[in-house]
Motif scaffolding. Structure first.
Motif, mmCIF file in Angstrom:
data_model
loop_
_atom_site.group_PDB
_atom_site.id
_atom_site.type_symbol
_atom_site.label_atom_id
_atom_site.label_comp_id
_atom_site.label_asym_id
_atom_site.label_seq_id
_atom_site.Cartn_x
_atom_site.Cartn_y
_atom_site.Cartn_z
ATOM 1 N N GLN A 47 18.444 43.763 88.420
ATOM 2 C CA GLN A 47 18.784 42.407 88.516
ATOM 3 C C GLN A 47 19.299 41.874 87.471
ATOM 4 N N GLU A 48 18.782 42.359 86.020
ATOM 5 C CA GLU A 48 19.398 41.957 84.837
ATOM 6 C C GLU A 48 20.770 42.436 84.760
ATOM 7 N N GLN A 49 20.963 43.724 84.926
ATOM 8 C CA GLN A 49 22.412 44.049 85.159
ATOM 9 C C GLN A 49 23.373 43.592 86.267
ATOM 10 N N ASP A 50 22.851 43.309 87.211
ATOM 11 C CA ASP A 50 23.715 42.565 88.371
ATOM 12 C C ASP A 50 24.107 41.140 87.799
ATOM 13 N N GLU A 51 23.171 40.699 87.349
ATOM 14 C CA GLU A 51 23.481 39.096 86.748
ATOM 15 C C GLU A 51 24.568 39.129 85.624
ATOM 16 N N ILE A 52 24.669 40.230 84.846
ATOM 17 C CA ILE A 52 25.492 40.198 83.773
ATOM 18 C C ILE A 52 26.747 40.614 84.407
ATOM 19 N N GLU A 53 26.860 41.389 85.264
ATOM 20 C CA GLU A 53 28.112 42.007 85.737
ATOM 21 C C GLU A 53 28.656 40.744 86.578
ATOM 22 N N ASP A 54 27.913 40.034 87.412
ATOM 23 C CA ASP A 54 28.510 38.770 87.963
ATOM 24 C C ASP A 54 28.949 37.751 87.010
ATOM 25 N N LEU A 55 28.330 37.410 86.052
ATOM 26 C CA LEU A 55 28.645 36.417 84.912
ATOM 27 C C LEU A 55 29.940 37.152 84.341
ATOM 28 N N ALA A 56 30.225 37.988 84.058
ATOM 29 C CA ALA A 56 31.630 38.696 83.348
ATOM 30 C C ALA A 56 32.443 38.436 84.497
ATOM 31 N N LYS A 57 32.357 38.741 85.845
ATOM 32 C CA LYS A 57 33.343 38.328 86.591
ATOM 33 C C LYS A 57 33.769 37.146 86.621
ATOM 34 N N ARG A 58 32.821 36.077 86.568
ATOM 35 C CA ARG A 58 33.120 34.830 86.674
ATOM 36 C C ARG A 58 33.863 34.200 85.388
ATOM 37 N N PRO A 60 20.196 46.100 79.971
ATOM 38 C CA PRO A 60 19.962 46.879 80.865
ATOM 39 C C PRO A 60 20.780 48.258 81.325
ATOM 40 N N ILE A 61 21.572 48.447 80.482
ATOM 41 C CA ILE A 61 22.592 49.718 80.519
ATOM 42 C C ILE A 61 21.849 50.914 80.615
ATOM 43 N N ARG A 62 22.141 51.915 81.829
ATOM 44 C CA ARG A 62 21.526 53.024 81.844
ATOM 45 C C ARG A 62 20.034 53.054 82.268
ATOM 46 N N TRP A 63 19.593 51.853 83.039
ATOM 47 C CA TRP A 63 18.329 51.592 83.119
ATOM 48 C C TRP A 63 17.678 52.582 83.908
ATOM 49 N N LYS A 64 18.305 53.450 84.851
ATOM 50 C CA LYS A 64 17.786 54.415 85.609
ATOM 51 C C LYS A 64 17.039 55.355 84.723
ATOM 52 N N LYS A 65 17.332 55.722 83.586
ATOM 53 C CA LYS A 65 17.116 56.683 82.578
ATOM 54 C C LYS A 65 16.090 55.974 81.856
ATOM 55 N N HIS A 66 16.267 55.032 81.322
ATOM 56 C CA HIS A 66 15.332 54.345 80.064
ATOM 57 C C HIS A 66 14.323 53.467 80.755
ATOM 58 N N TYR A 67 14.226 53.074 82.030
ATOM 59 C CA TYR A 67 13.466 52.049 82.163
ATOM 60 C C TYR A 67 11.765 52.121 81.718
ATOM 61 N N LYS A 68 11.368 53.413 81.957
ATOM 62 C CA LYS A 68 10.040 53.764 81.608
ATOM 63 C C LYS A 68 9.746 53.576 79.881
ATOM 64 N N GLY A 69 10.599 53.935 79.197
ATOM 65 C CA GLY A 69 10.564 53.681 77.707
ATOM 66 C C GLY A 69 10.577 52.280 77.572
ATOM 67 N N TRP A 70 11.574 51.318 78.059
ATOM 68 C CA TRP A 70 11.623 49.758 77.816
ATOM 69 C C TRP A 70 10.407 49.164 78.315
ATOM 70 N N GLN A 71 9.389 49.909 79.106
ATOM 71 C CA GLN A 71 8.479 49.349 79.723
ATOM 72 C C GLN A 71 8.733 48.176 80.592
ATOM 73 N N THR A 81 10.421 47.240 84.842
ATOM 74 C CA THR A 81 10.352 47.841 86.109
ATOM 75 C C THR A 81 12.052 48.273 86.492
ATOM 76 N N GLU A 82 12.262 49.013 87.352
ATOM 77 C CA GLU A 82 13.516 49.183 87.800
ATOM 78 C C GLU A 82 14.249 47.930 88.527
ATOM 79 N N GLU A 83 13.446 47.377 89.298
ATOM 80 C CA GLU A 83 13.994 46.073 89.958
ATOM 81 C C GLU A 83 14.353 45.117 88.778
ATOM 82 N N ASP A 84 13.504 44.975 87.925
ATOM 83 C CA ASP A 84 13.761 43.798 87.036
ATOM 84 C C ASP A 84 15.190 44.236 86.259
ATOM 85 N N LEU A 85 15.417 45.534 85.628
ATOM 86 C CA LEU A 85 16.564 45.665 84.987
ATOM 87 C C LEU A 85 17.710 45.862 86.012
#
Length: 596
Positions: free
Chosen positions: A308-319, A289-300, A302-306
């Motif tokens: 959430q995915e990045q937030d979950e990765i960030e949280d997992l990395a912290k753990r 989901p990196i740089r999802w604000k720019k790429h989300y349309k090309g990735w087909q 939603t902004e919300e979905d991407l």
């Protein structure tokens, strides 16, 4: 002595039955008579051998098996669950389904380009698949130019080429000071990232599943770039803990954040990356989901979905106690801590990710992934590197690895390590006399079937080649972690099964007492057939073993279109150990339309 006639037969779908029908055109590499030196050069246009000798010959398989990968057969894979990519893991044939025939090269097969030209070109006839040139045309992975493929170095997330992409990474973390030597590329495509890292002194273990995109790993190896068929599914990837200085995912389609429902926890795959990353190692992610604000349309998506995915990765990395180093444009970089002292002291009791109770972190042959953090060796201070600091490359190759200085590998002392280095340097000098092309760029992809501490690979460092260091599962001592600490790459494997690669992907295979180790474990004929499968036409094998074992091996390879010669040990004729040097002769299957 008269040369044998090669039976023009093929194996059918039931390889145990007597095969029939013509399938092979033989062009034998010229070899001097017994007692003279073998011919290791590439030829391709040697006359058909028509002489006869009363000996049983192993027939060729049908042309349709020219890209057969026994433990990654797509037809067999369909029988296994698709959940968590289980169907793309290793599923080897049972004994009654083993092929007792020779995998043929396709018609008009040619020896690959030599390195470094092979990085950019491959012959179309060797891998006749245009799919990637069409499917990945925009990303510039591969192009067809007449009778060859060209690899511009593009990738889904680096359309301007791998070189420019690597320069962008180098601007975020240092790649050229020797601190980063071993890398892991998950979902590697045609391995352009690994190909262009080589000139920076970084060697990459690249892997991707069979047929995710047609023949991607096969293309990588044809280019002379390290790669294996593999997938992150339910089993650990076959590498020891603390192996890689850097791991990378460029739109590799691995669900790093996804819930593993039957295990009631998340982040299984990132936990596995943590296991194989050395203390202080980096994980690099580009693509969703990196740089999802720019790429989300090309990735087909939603902004919300991407988000959430990045937030979950960030949280997992912290753990996992990783530190976010930087996120810039399409790249995000995390770093694993150098030890777990601070991490262990600051963990909350209700943390979802706990440290594993066992210390079996290196075991990785058919062992299931775990959702707990693999513990690092204990340290005395927060500044100490767990397990010991490594030298920068290239000093790392000859320095005594920390696993040895700390006594964590049973039976191996610093003195034995130094003796082993000296021994293999002497053996490599002897090999150069037996096989002159070894020092002249004739071989690029090299495999050591029982690599020990990596001494053979270290002795060949000056040559333009790389070595896949294989440590047989169950062998003692297990020194694959030592090999990685030296700055080399390798994998666990059981030679009673097929290796995770395509046919014709290695130029030189080294087998040091492999057959003495396996002779009472499985039929050595099938190990030799597997070696024939992965060896390129006119490739070379060096066997080291007892005379009795080498005679058995030679008797079998005589029926496999190999030419061989038993030679004295480097210490002289009175050593009971001998060397068998064998050359796989050049032959190809006939075109498909001529088969029945």
């Amino acid at each position: 002595a008269p040369r044998p006639v090669y039976a023009k037969t093929q194996c059918d779908d039931a390889p145990s039955r007597a095969p029939s029908n013509a399938s092979g055109t033989t062009r034998v590499a010229s070899v001097a008579s017994s007692g003279a030196r073998l011919d290791f050069q590439a030829h391709h246009r040697v006359a058909l051998n028509e002489s006869s000798l009363a000996t049983e010959m192993i027939p060729p398989c049908q042309l349709k098996y020219s890209e057969y990968t026994p433990c990654h057969d797509p037809r067999r894979a369909r029988k296994f669950p698709k959940a968590m990519m289980q169907y793309r893991e290793r599923h080897c044939p049972t004994k009654d389904k083993l092929f007792r025939c020779l995998i043929p090269a396709p018609p008009n097969y040619k020896n690959p380009f030599t390195w470094p030209q092979s990085r950019d070109y491959a012959w179309y006839d060797n891998i006749p698949h245009r799919e990637l040139s069409i499917e990945k045309a925009v990303q510039n992975w591969i192009q067809v130019e007449g009778d060859r493929f060209r690899f511009p170095g593009g990738g889904t997330m680096f359309p301007h080429g791998a070189d420019a992409y690597i320069d962008d990474i180098n601007a975020l973390i240092p790649l050229t000071d020797g601190n980063i030597r071993t890398a892991l590329d998950t979902g590697c495509g045609v391995a352009s990232w690994g190909a262009f890292l080589l000139k920076r002194g970084i060697i990459t273990m690249s892997f991707a599943p069979r047929d995710s995109h047609e023949a991607q790993v096969q293309f990588a190896l044809e280019r002379g770039v390290p790669a294996m068929i593999g997938v992150m599914a339910t089993d650990r990837i076959p590498y020891p803990a603390r192996a890689f200085d850097m791991a990378h995912c460029s739109r590799c389609l691995i669900p790093w954040n996804k819930l593993v429902s039957f295990m009631s926890t998340d982040g299984l795959y990132l936990v596995e990356v943590d296991r194989v990353l050395r203390p202080g190692g980096y994980w690099i992610l580009s693509g969703p989901p990196i740089r999802w604000k720019k790429h989300y349309k090309g990735w087909q998506r939603t902004e919300e979905d991407l988000k959430q995915e990045q937030d979950e990765i960030e949280d997992l990395a912290k753990r996992l106690c990783w530190k976010k180093v930087v996120e810039k444009d399409d790249l995000a970089v995390w770093q694993k801590p150098i030890n777990h002292m601070e991490c262990a002291n600051n963990r909350n009791a209700d943390e979802a990710l706990q440290f594993c109770n066992n210390s079996d972190v290196d075991s990785a042959w058919y062992k299931k992934m775990e959702t707990c953090i693999s513990p690092l060796p204990e340290v005395q201070t927060e500044e100490e590197v767990a397990g010991g600091a490594l030298e920068n490359w290239p000093q790392r190759a000859s320095a005594v690895p920390p696993r040895i200085t700390r006594g964590s590998v049973s039976g191996i002392t610093p003195e034995k390590f130094e003796e082993d280095n000296k021994l293999w340097a002497e053996r490599a000098d002897h090999y150069k006399k037996l096989i002159p092309p070894l020092a002249k760029g004739r071989y690029r992809n090299v495999m050591d079937m029982d690599a020990g501490m990596g001494g053979f690979a270290a002795a060949l460092m000056e040559y333009p080649l790389w070595v896949m260091n294989v440590v047989p599962s169950g062998s003692a001592p297990d020194a694959l972690g030592v090999i990685y600490e030296r700055g080399f790459i390798g994998t666990f494997h059981d030679w009673c099964e097929a290796f995770s690669t395509y046919p014709r992907t290695y130029d030189l295979i080294h087998a040091n007492k492999v057959f003495s180790f396996y002779h009472d474990r499985c039929d050595i004929t099938y190990i030799l057939l597997e070696m024939d499968r992965i060896l390129r036409p006119e490739g070379t094998v060096i066997f080291r073993d007892t005379v009795e074992m080498l005679v058995k091996i030679q008797a079998i390879t005589n029926g496999m279109r190999w030419k061989s010669q038993i030679m004295d040990h480097e210490s002289g004729p009175f050593n009971p150990e001998k060397i068998l040097v064998a050359v796989k002769t050049y032959w190809t299957a006939e075109p498909a339309q001529k088969q029945q």
